[in-house]
Structure formats: C-alpha cells, structure tokens
Scaffold this motif. Structure first.
Motif, PDB file in Angstrom:
ATOM      1  N   VAL A  49      53.535  29.056  88.592  1.00 18.31           N
ATOM      2  CA  VAL A  49      52.672  29.954  89.342  1.00 18.31           C
ATOM      3  C   VAL A  49      53.467  31.161  89.826  1.00 18.31           C
ATOM      4  N   ILE A  50      52.723  32.154  90.272  1.00 15.57           N
ATOM      5  CA  ILE A  50      53.312  33.345  90.890  1.00 15.57           C
ATOM      6  C   ILE A  50      53.140  33.200  92.398  1.00 15.57           C
ATOM      7  N   LEU A  51      54.235  33.022  93.110  1.00 19.55           N
ATOM      8  CA  LEU A  51      54.202  32.834  94.556  1.00 19.55           C
ATOM      9  C   LEU A  51      54.321  34.193  95.235  1.00 19.55           C
ATOM     10  N   ALA A  52      53.348  34.526  96.060  1.00 16.37           N
ATOM     11  CA  ALA A  52      53.274  35.862  96.654  1.00 16.37           C
ATOM     12  C   ALA A  52      53.377  35.787  98.163  1.00 16.37           C
ATOM     13  N   PHE A  53      54.152  36.712  98.740  1.00 16.42           N
ATOM     14  CA  PHE A  53      54.315  36.782 100.187  1.00 16.42           C
ATOM     15  C   PHE A  53      54.604  38.232 100.556  1.00 16.42           C
ATOM     16  N   TRP A  54      54.589  38.537 101.851  1.00 17.99           N
ATOM     17  CA  TRP A  54      54.818  39.898 102.303  1.00 17.99           C
ATOM     18  C   TRP A  54      56.305  40.194 102.461  1.00 17.99           C
ATOM     19  N   GLY A  95      62.544  27.714  90.001  1.00 18.31           N
ATOM     20  CA  GLY A  95      61.975  28.935  90.544  1.00 18.31           C
ATOM     21  C   GLY A  95      62.952  30.090  90.526  1.00 18.31           C
ATOM     22  N   ARG A  96      62.408  31.288  90.404  1.00 23.37           N
ATOM     23  CA  ARG A  96      63.186  32.513  90.498  1.00 23.37           C
ATOM     24  C   ARG A  96      62.472  33.477  91.433  1.00 23.37           C
ATOM     25  N   VAL A  97      63.246  34.394  91.990  1.00 26.25           N
ATOM     26  CA  VAL A  97      62.687  35.379  92.911  1.00 26.25           C
ATOM     27  C   VAL A  97      63.103  36.774  92.463  1.00 26.25           C
ATOM     28  N   MET A 117      57.624  31.887  89.623  1.00 23.95           N
ATOM     29  CA  MET A 117      58.136  33.214  89.949  1.00 23.95           C
ATOM     30  C   MET A 117      57.662  33.606  91.335  1.00 23.95           C
ATOM     31  N   ALA A 118      58.595  34.000  92.201  1.00 19.79           N
ATOM     32  CA  ALA A 118      58.249  34.411  93.566  1.00 19.79           C
ATOM     33  C   ALA A 118      58.568  35.889  93.756  1.00 19.79           C
ATOM     34  N   LEU A 119      57.675  36.615  94.411  1.00 26.35           N
ATOM     35  CA  LEU A 119      57.928  38.024  94.692  1.00 26.35           C
ATOM     36  C   LEU A 119      57.021  38.514  95.805  1.00 26.35           C
ATOM     37  N   THR A 120      57.462  39.592  96.440  1.00 23.91           N
ATOM     38  CA  THR A 120      56.641  40.198  97.478  1.00 23.91           C
ATOM     39  C   THR A 120      55.465  40.922  96.837  1.00 23.91           C
ATOM     40  N   ALA A 121      54.334  40.872  97.521  1.00 16.32           N
ATOM     41  CA  ALA A 121      53.124  41.494  96.984  1.00 16.32           C
ATOM     42  C   ALA A 121      53.034  42.964  97.331  1.00 16.32           C
ATOM     43  N   ASP A 122      53.639  43.344  98.466  1.00 19.49           N
ATOM     44  CA  ASP A 122      53.583  44.756  98.837  1.00 19.49           C
ATOM     45  C   ASP A 122      54.784  45.495  98.265  1.00 19.49           C
ATOM     46  N   VAL A 123      54.602  46.771  98.018  1.00 18.38           N
ATOM     47  CA  VAL A 123      55.673  47.584  97.441  1.00 18.38           C
ATOM     48  C   VAL A 123      56.470  48.233  98.562  1.00 18.38           C
ATOM     49  N   LEU A 132      51.250  41.381  86.595  1.00 16.25           N
ATOM     50  CA  LEU A 132      52.030  40.221  86.148  1.00 16.25           C
ATOM     51  C   LEU A 132      51.134  39.018  85.897  1.00 16.25           C
ATOM     52  N   ALA A 133      50.164  38.797  86.778  1.00 16.82           N
ATOM     53  CA  ALA A 133      49.235  37.679  86.604  1.00 16.82           C
ATOM     54  C   ALA A 133      48.370  37.874  85.366  1.00 16.82           C
ATOM     55  N   ARG A 134      47.940  39.120  85.120  1.00 16.06           N
ATOM     56  CA  ARG A 134      47.125  39.396  83.935  1.00 16.06           C
ATOM     57  C   ARG A 134      47.927  39.172  82.656  1.00 16.06           C
ATOM     58  N   GLU A 135      49.158  39.683  82.627  1.00 14.16           N
ATOM     59  CA  GLU A 135      49.969  39.592  81.423  1.00 14.16           C
ATOM     60  C   GLU A 135      50.410  38.155  81.132  1.00 14.16           C
ATOM     61  N   SER A 136      50.747  37.415  82.185  1.00 14.37           N
ATOM     62  CA  SER A 136      51.285  36.058  82.007  1.00 14.37           C
ATOM     63  C   SER A 136      50.199  34.993  81.911  1.00 14.37           C
ATOM     64  N   GLY A 137      49.022  35.290  82.453  1.00 14.13           N
ATOM     65  CA  GLY A 137      47.965  34.297  82.484  1.00 14.13           C
ATOM     66  C   GLY A 137      48.171  33.234  83.548  1.00 14.13           C
ATOM     67  N   ARG A 138      49.107  33.432  84.456  1.00 14.43           N
ATOM     68  CA  ARG A 138      49.402  32.459  85.499  1.00 14.43           C
ATOM     69  C   ARG A 138      48.761  32.876  86.818  1.00 14.43           C
ATOM     70  N   PRO A 139      48.334  31.896  87.630  1.00 14.10           N
ATOM     71  CA  PRO A 139      47.665  32.227  88.898  1.00 14.10           C
ATOM     72  C   PRO A 139      48.646  32.669  89.982  1.00 14.10           C
ATOM     73  N   ILE A 140      48.128  33.464  90.909  1.00 11.37           N
ATOM     74  CA  ILE A 140      48.899  33.884  92.091  1.00 11.37           C
ATOM     75  C   ILE A 140      48.590  32.925  93.225  1.00 11.37           C
ATOM     76  N   MET A 141      49.636  32.416  93.862  1.00  9.12           N
ATOM     77  CA  MET A 141      49.490  31.537  95.013  1.00  9.12           C
ATOM     78  C   MET A 141      50.051  32.262  96.244  1.00  9.12           C
ATOM     79  N   PRO A 142      49.202  32.894  97.039  1.00  7.63           N
ATOM     80  CA  PRO A 142      49.687  33.595  98.232  1.00  7.63           C
ATOM     81  C   PRO A 142      49.995  32.608  99.359  1.00  7.63           C
TER      82      PRO A 142
END
Length: 237
Positions: free
Chosen positions: A52-57, A74-76, A131-137, A151-161
């Motif tokens: 999954v794509i782990l999303a946080f601020w 996992g990677r960040v 994969m973990a990353l911040t959602a805000d730029v 990233l979610a569209r290209e990978s087909g993996r869900p975002i878990m905020p």
C-alpha cells in the motif's frame, strides 16, 4: 563562523551522529508512550491490501517508522535536501528503506530527482514493498499534492492515510509545524479512509480524489489530537 558551522553540520560524521541520536530518541519515545489504534483492527484492514501507499502530513512523520511490523517491508520517500540526510540515516537505523527525491510535481520536479524517485516508487510497489510518503508538497502544509494520487493511479495500489500523535510534544514554528514527539505520555495511530485511484482517472477525477485524501488526513489528524487529550491542537495539527 556561520560558514564553518554550516560546513560542520553538512559533514558526514555529524549527520551520521545526528541520525543515530534521532533514531534512538524516537525509539525511546515509542517505548515510553502507550499507543492505541483507531480503529483497533487497523492492521487487519491494511494487510490484505498490501503493498500500500502510506500517506501522512509533513511535520507529523517522526513516529511513522514504528507502524512497521517485523514481517513488513517498507520504504519512505525523503528529499535530497541536506536536511533530509539525517532523516534518511535515522530511517535506515529504524529498519526503513529510503528513496531520495521529491514528491512535488511542480516546476522543480526534474531538478529535485522527482522523475527517478517516482519511477522507483512504482517499482517498489510492484515488488510488493509498501511505500510511505508525505501527501502535501513542500511549503504548502496540509494541502495534498497530485503526486501521491498519480502514484496510486500508476501503481494500482491503494492509499492508506493515517495520523499519529502523542500527548507530549514540541511544535516548531516552521512551514509544516514540525512536531517533535516526547517520551512518557500516550499516543495514538488513527487510520483514515482508504483511497483507490482508477488507472483511467482523468484530471477532474484526480482532483476530486486529491481533495478526498486531504479531507481524510485532516480528519485523522484532528481525531488523533483529540484522542491524546490535546484538543487545542486539533484544528491546526
């Protein structure tokens, strides 16, 4: 004098020492705070969907390495900026792999290594690694960017905020209101609403999903601060 100090802070041994100390301090924070989960079965929800794509601020990231269980990979994503170096070293010591680059899809995307980092994140997810990353730029706190949606569209993996908070912390007065979690309190991990992005999502749909992610993260952050008894922080995380 300022130049000497700046050069010293950039030296590899200083950064290694800072990474080591940061990792061990965060380990102390994790061990001395009593953490609860909301929902209590959050791992049962996430595990069947992995990777999954782990999303946080931004600014709320220090405790995130500890959501990883021993059998997870996992990677960040960490920026190439010099301030990111000791973050990368700390993450490595805590058992988290890193990808260096920017999640920003603005004008500096190529210069900051964004293209290479994006492709590496897609490959990471294809290899079954979370994969973990911040959602805000950068410089736009609490405003979700399109990069994570792409990233979610290209990978087909869900975002878990998700959001994590502790009852004791120091909050800096910088653009992302960086929160330094402190020991000997209580903490919480709040899972937000999972989000999937169809591979055929057009610009309008991606913008709608971006706003949904932003709302989910803001809600999780608000609930996290309320849960640890700091409602005064709920409105601005």
């Amino acid at each position: 004098m300022k130049r000497l100090l700046r050069n010293a802070l950039r030296s590899s041994w200083v950064q290694r020492a800072a990474g080591f100390l940061a990792a061990e301090f965060l380990r102390l924070v994790w061990k001395t705070n009593k953490f609860t989960l909301d929902p209590p079965n959050v791992y049962d929800i996430v595990e069947p969907e992995m990777p999954v794509i782990l999303a946080f601020w931004h600014g709320q990231h220090f405790m995130t390495p500890f959501i990883k269980r021993k059998d997870y990979q996992g990677r960040v994503l960490i920026s190439r900026h010099r301030d990111g170096e000791f973050n990368a070293l700390a993450a490595k010591r805590l058992g988290i792999g890193t990808i260096r680059g920017s999640g920003d899809h603005g004008g500096a995307f190529h210069r900051k290594g964004g293209v290479g980092a994006f492709n590496e994140m897609v490959r990471t997810l294809a290899d079954g690694i979370n994969m973990a990353l911040t959602a805000d730029v950068p410089k736009r706190s609490r405003v979700a960017g399109l990069g994570i949606i792409m990233l979610a569209r290209e990978s087909g993996r869900p975002i878990m905020p998700f959001a994590m908070a502790t009852s004791r912390f120091i909050q800096l007065k910088n653009w992302d209101r960086t929160t330094i979690n402190m020991p000997f309190g209580r903490g919480v991990l709040i899972g937000g609403e999972p989000l999937s992005v169809p591979r055929d999502a057009d610009r309008a749909m991606m913008e709608t999903l971006r706003l949904q992610l932003e709302a989910s993260l803001n809600d999780a952050t608000r609930r996290a601060y309320i849960a640890v008894g700091r409602p005064e922080e709920a409105g601005h995380g």
